[in-house]
Every structure is written in C-alpha cells, then in structure tokens.
Design a protein around this motif. Structure first.
Motif, PDB file in Angstrom:
ATOM      1  N   LEU A 118       0.838  -1.207   0.000  1.00 24.99           N
ATOM      2  CA  LEU A 118       0.000   0.000   0.000  1.00 24.99           C
ATOM      3  C   LEU A 118       0.868   1.251   0.000  1.00 24.99           C
ATOM      4  CD1 LEU A 118      -2.649   1.569   0.267  1.00 24.99           C
ATOM      5  CD2 LEU A 118      -2.575   1.148   2.743  1.00 24.99           C
ATOM      6  N   GLU A 119       1.905   1.248   0.816  1.00 22.90           N
ATOM      7  CA  GLU A 119       2.810   2.402   0.876  1.00 22.90           C
ATOM      8  C   GLU A 119       3.480   2.656  -0.478  1.00 22.90           C
ATOM      9  OE1 GLU A 119       4.069   2.175   5.622  1.00 22.90           O
ATOM     10  OE2 GLU A 119       5.318   1.198   4.095  1.00 22.90           O
ATOM     11  N   GLU A 120       3.805   1.568  -1.181  1.00 18.35           N
ATOM     12  CA  GLU A 120       4.415   1.699  -2.508  1.00 18.35           C
ATOM     13  C   GLU A 120       3.430   2.300  -3.502  1.00 18.35           C
ATOM     14  OE1 GLU A 120       5.875  -2.134  -3.564  1.00 18.35           O
ATOM     15  OE2 GLU A 120       7.604  -2.047  -2.197  1.00 18.35           O
ATOM     16  N   TRP A 121       2.166   1.873  -3.423  1.00 19.25           N
ATOM     17  CA  TRP A 121       1.130   2.432  -4.307  1.00 19.25           C
ATOM     18  C   TRP A 121       0.994   3.933  -4.076  1.00 19.25           C
ATOM     19  CZ3 TRP A 121      -3.074  -1.764  -2.991  1.00 19.25           C
ATOM     20  CH2 TRP A 121      -2.746  -2.951  -3.658  1.00 19.25           C
ATOM     21  N   ILE A 122       0.962   4.318  -2.808  1.00 16.96           N
ATOM     22  CA  ILE A 122       0.808   5.731  -2.461  1.00 16.96           C
ATOM     23  C   ILE A 122       2.018   6.531  -2.936  1.00 16.96           C
ATOM     24  CG2 ILE A 122       0.646   7.368  -0.527  1.00 16.96           C
ATOM     25  CD1 ILE A 122      -0.941   5.206   0.985  1.00 16.96           C
ATOM     26  N   GLN A 123       3.208   5.939  -2.768  1.00 19.29           N
ATOM     27  CA  GLN A 123       4.435   6.614  -3.214  1.00 19.29           C
ATOM     28  C   GLN A 123       4.421   6.816  -4.727  1.00 19.29           C
ATOM     29  OE1 GLN A 123       8.066   4.476  -2.364  1.00 19.29           O
ATOM     30  NE2 GLN A 123       9.329   6.296  -2.563  1.00 19.29           N
ATOM     31  N   GLN A 124       4.006   5.787  -5.465  1.00 29.06           N
ATOM     32  CA  GLN A 124       3.927   5.882  -6.923  1.00 29.06           C
ATOM     33  C   GLN A 124       2.924   6.955  -7.354  1.00 29.06           C
ATOM     34  OE1 GLN A 124       2.937   1.882  -8.111  1.00 29.06           O
ATOM     35  NE2 GLN A 124       4.950   1.066  -7.551  1.00 29.06           N
ATOM     36  N   MET A 125       1.800   7.013  -6.654  1.00 27.91           N
ATOM     37  CA  MET A 125       0.780   8.016  -6.969  1.00 27.91           C
ATOM     38  C   MET A 125       1.315   9.422  -6.714  1.00 27.91           C
ATOM     39  SD  MET A 125      -2.586   6.142  -5.396  1.00 27.91           S
ATOM     40  CE  MET A 125      -3.034   7.703  -4.706  1.00 27.91           C
ATOM     41  N   ASN A 126       2.034   9.590  -5.604  1.00 26.21           N
ATOM     42  CA  ASN A 126       2.594  10.903  -5.269  1.00 26.21           C
ATOM     43  C   ASN A 126       3.635  11.337  -6.298  1.00 26.21           C
ATOM     44  OD1 ASN A 126       1.006  11.162  -2.989  1.00 26.21           O
ATOM     45  ND2 ASN A 126       2.546  10.302  -1.606  1.00 26.21           N
ATOM     46  N   GLN A 127       4.457  10.374  -6.742  1.00 29.13           N
ATOM     47  CA  GLN A 127       5.469  10.682  -7.758  1.00 29.13           C
ATOM     48  C   GLN A 127       4.804  11.098  -9.070  1.00 29.13           C
ATOM     49  OE1 GLN A 127       7.803   7.084  -7.854  1.00 29.13           O
ATOM     50  NE2 GLN A 127       9.174   7.743  -6.209  1.00 29.13           N
ATOM     51  N   SER A 128       3.745  10.366  -9.443  1.00 32.70           N
ATOM     52  CA  SER A 128       3.017  10.680 -10.667  1.00 32.70           C
ATOM     53  C   SER A 128       2.370  12.062 -10.573  1.00 32.70           C
ATOM     54  CB  SER A 128       1.935   9.617 -10.904  1.00 32.70           C
ATOM     55  OG  SER A 128       1.154   9.939 -12.023  1.00 32.70           O
ATOM     56  N   LYS A 129       1.847  12.371  -9.386  1.00 23.60           N
ATOM     57  CA  LYS A 129       1.216  13.671  -9.162  1.00 23.60           C
ATOM     58  C   LYS A 129       2.235  14.801  -9.277  1.00 23.60           C
ATOM     59  CE  LYS A 129      -1.623  16.172  -5.805  1.00 23.60           C
ATOM     60  NZ  LYS A 129      -2.242  16.118  -4.449  1.00 23.60           N
ATOM     61  N   ARG A 130       3.438  14.573  -8.696  1.00 24.38           N
ATOM     62  CA  ARG A 130       4.490  15.592  -8.758  1.00 24.38           C
ATOM     63  C   ARG A 130       4.948  15.827 -10.197  1.00 24.38           C
ATOM     64  NH1 ARG A 130       6.136  13.348  -3.682  1.00 24.38           N
ATOM     65  NH2 ARG A 130       7.507  11.823  -4.713  1.00 24.38           N
ATOM     66  N   LYS A 131       5.031  14.731 -10.977  1.00 25.54           N
ATOM     67  CA  LYS A 131       5.435  14.859 -12.385  1.00 25.54           C
ATOM     68  C   LYS A 131       4.411  15.676 -13.170  1.00 25.54           C
ATOM     69  CE  LYS A 131       8.169  10.607 -12.782  1.00 25.54           C
ATOM     70  NZ  LYS A 131       8.223   9.245 -13.376  1.00 25.54           N
ATOM     71  N   LYS A 132       3.126  15.427 -12.898  1.00 24.58           N
ATOM     72  CA  LYS A 132       2.065  16.168 -13.584  1.00 24.58           C
ATOM     73  C   LYS A 132       2.115  17.643 -13.206  1.00 24.58           C
ATOM     74  CE  LYS A 132      -1.239  12.359 -14.118  1.00 24.58           C
ATOM     75  NZ  LYS A 132      -2.563  11.824 -13.681  1.00 24.58           N
ATOM     76  N   GLN A 133       2.356  17.897 -11.906  1.00 27.52           N
ATOM     77  CA  GLN A 133       2.437  19.281 -11.449  1.00 27.52           C
ATOM     78  C   GLN A 133       3.620  20.004 -12.081  1.00 27.52           C
ATOM     79  OE1 GLN A 133       2.532  18.657  -7.195  1.00 27.52           O
ATOM     80  NE2 GLN A 133       0.316  18.931  -6.971  1.00 27.52           N
ATOM     81  N   LYS A 134       4.752  19.282 -12.195  1.00 32.07           N
ATOM     82  CA  LYS A 134       5.947  19.878 -12.802  1.00 32.07           C
ATOM     83  C   LYS A 134       5.703  20.169 -14.281  1.00 32.07           C
ATOM     84  CE  LYS A 134      10.941  19.263 -13.263  1.00 32.07           C
ATOM     85  NZ  LYS A 134      10.975  19.766 -14.641  1.00 32.07           N
TER      86      LYS A 134
END
Length: 286
Positions: free
Chosen positions: A211-227
C-alpha cells in the motif's frame, strides 16, 4: 484484532482505588444486590473467556473481590462485571466485595479506562474510547496520554483513525484492514482515493508495504504532472514576456503568483523612462 495487553499500567495504577488491595476489608454481598456500572459502554463479553472464568470460579471461587459503591438499591459494580457475570453462571449466591465511595464522573472514567484494558479491542474501539474520555472530561491529548499510561504519539495515531471515512473504519474494526493500513491511508488527502485504495487492499490482500508503494507511486506521478503543468505555464509566461519586450523595446519580467502577479519593465535612463510613459499614455488614450 489487535492485542491490547493493558495500557502500560493496570487499572489500579491509572485510577487508585478502582481495584481491591490485600489489606482491604471485604464483605460477602448477595448477587441480587449488585448492579452493573450504569456508565459501562461495554455490552458484549467474550464467550470463551467468560467460560474459562466460570470454570475457575467453580473450582476456586471468586479470588479477586469486586469493587462496588453503595447506591439507592443495593450496590453498583465499579470494577469486576465479568466476575459478577461468571459467578452468576457458576451458581454462586454471594461474592466478596470492597465498598468504595465514587462520584458519577469517576464511575464513568473507570468504566472507560477498564474497557480499554480488554485484549480483544480493535483499533477503532480504542480510538473511540480515547475520544470519549477526552470529550467527557475535557482533557487534552497530552493529559489523556498520562491518564491511560501511553505516549502522546500513540494516542494521536489512534485518534486520527476517526478522521478516516466510515467504510474504512468498519474495515479496520473487522480486521480486513490493519492499523498499519489505516495509518498509511491517513497520508492520502482525497477521501475518494482513500476508499479506492482501501478496496484494492482488501481485494488483493495487499500488505502495508505494498500500500505504501502504491501511495508513493501516486505521489510521484502527481508531482510529475504538477511539474509538467508548471513547465507549460512558465513557457507561456516566457512567450508573453517576449511579446511585451518586442512591443516596448525593453526587457520585461512577469512575476506570476497564485492569486496575483506583476509585470516589471526595465529602463536605464530618465529618457528611457519618459519613452515608456509616453507609450503607456498613448496606449490608454487609444
């Protein structure tokens, strides 16, 4: 279910007088004169544990006296309702008691703290008990941590579970989600996303680590979109700057904020400033 072996301290240590001591004077009281604590939130008792206690009482009697207080009709049980129920089932007519003087507020606090001593409490039940103690006695998390013999972070982590959606709280109560899963989900701001992740965990029987890995992947994807969005916005601002620079023949900087921004025009002499002011005046006049 989590194992909740006490709260670091026994009930007697947390609330002096709530348990009988060896030097206390005991009396034999008829079971018919005893009533459960009216403030006891606990309604269900583990059948297997109660059966074991009944067998023990049949063989050895009630070893630990109940603590009671005098009421209008008979006595109210302060601590020892399981022993009372087991003694009744074992066929006893009387049990040893120690009579103490407690206020209604103390009776409520003892009932809540005694409830927390159970080993079969799930994380949500613990959190709800903490919340009730804080609400009933108007105490802070720091004061509660001292009262229940736990650290402040421990109390905070449990209380935060009550901020999760009701469906997730139900999963934690049933044991389909663990305390670790719940804590990981607390790090997700969007409630709909919390529910989707919780459903995925239950369906795939995923570990807390997964679950923590899923959340981490989602956060990374979100940061990439924001960038990417930020880069696109910066390119747009750069284009606007170039248009203004070409129009006014001077360096221009656009400072863009979340709610407001500003446009800066550079000039290198008083004559250059007069030229820009003249351009502005003509622009507004038109």
């Amino acid at each position: 279910m989590v194992s909740n072996k006490g709260l670091g301290k026994g009930l007697g240590a947390l609330f002096p007088g709530a348990q009988a001591d060896e030097e206390d004077v005991t009396n034999e009281i008829s079971l018919d004169e005893l009533r459960p604590n009216p403030y006891q939130p606990r309604k269900n008792f583990d059948t297997k544990a109660l059966e074991d206690l009944i067998s023990s009482i049949k063989e050895h009697g009630v070893v630990q006296p109940l603590v009671v207080r005098k009421s209008i009709r008979g006595y109210e049980i302060v601590a020892g309702e399981r022993r009372f129920r087991a003694a009744k089932e074992a066929g006893l007519e009387q049990v040893p008691v120690v009579v103490r003087d407690f206020s209604d507020e103390q009776m409520m606090e003892i009932a809540l703290i005694e409830n927390l001593q159970r080993e079969d409490l799930n994380p949500i039940e613990i959190a709800q008990a903490y919340q009730k103690l804080m609400q009933h006695f108007s105490i802070t998390q720091e004061e509660l941590s001292v009262r229940v013999g736990k650290s402040r972070p421990h109390v905070t982590n449990y209380l935060r579970l009550l901020q999760l959606p009701q469906k997730i709280q139900e999963d934690v109560s049933r044991g389909t989600l663990t305390m670790g899963h719940a804590r990981a989900l607390r790090g997700v701001q969007d409630h709909d996303l919390q529910l989707k992740l919780a459903k995925k965990v239950v369906k795939e029987q995923a570990s807390v680590r997964q679950l923590e890995e899923w959340i981490q992947q989602m956060n990374q994807s979100k940061r990439k979109k924001q960038k990417k969005k930020s880069d696109a916005a910066n390119l747009e601002l750069k284009r606007y700057e170039e248009v203004l620079q070409e129009t006014f023949s001077t360096p221009v900087r656009i400072r863009h904020g979340q709610k407001k921004g500003r446009i800066e025009f550079e000039y290198y002499s008083e004559k250059e400033l007069e030229r820009l002011i003249e351009i502005f005046q003509h622009s507004f006049a038109d």
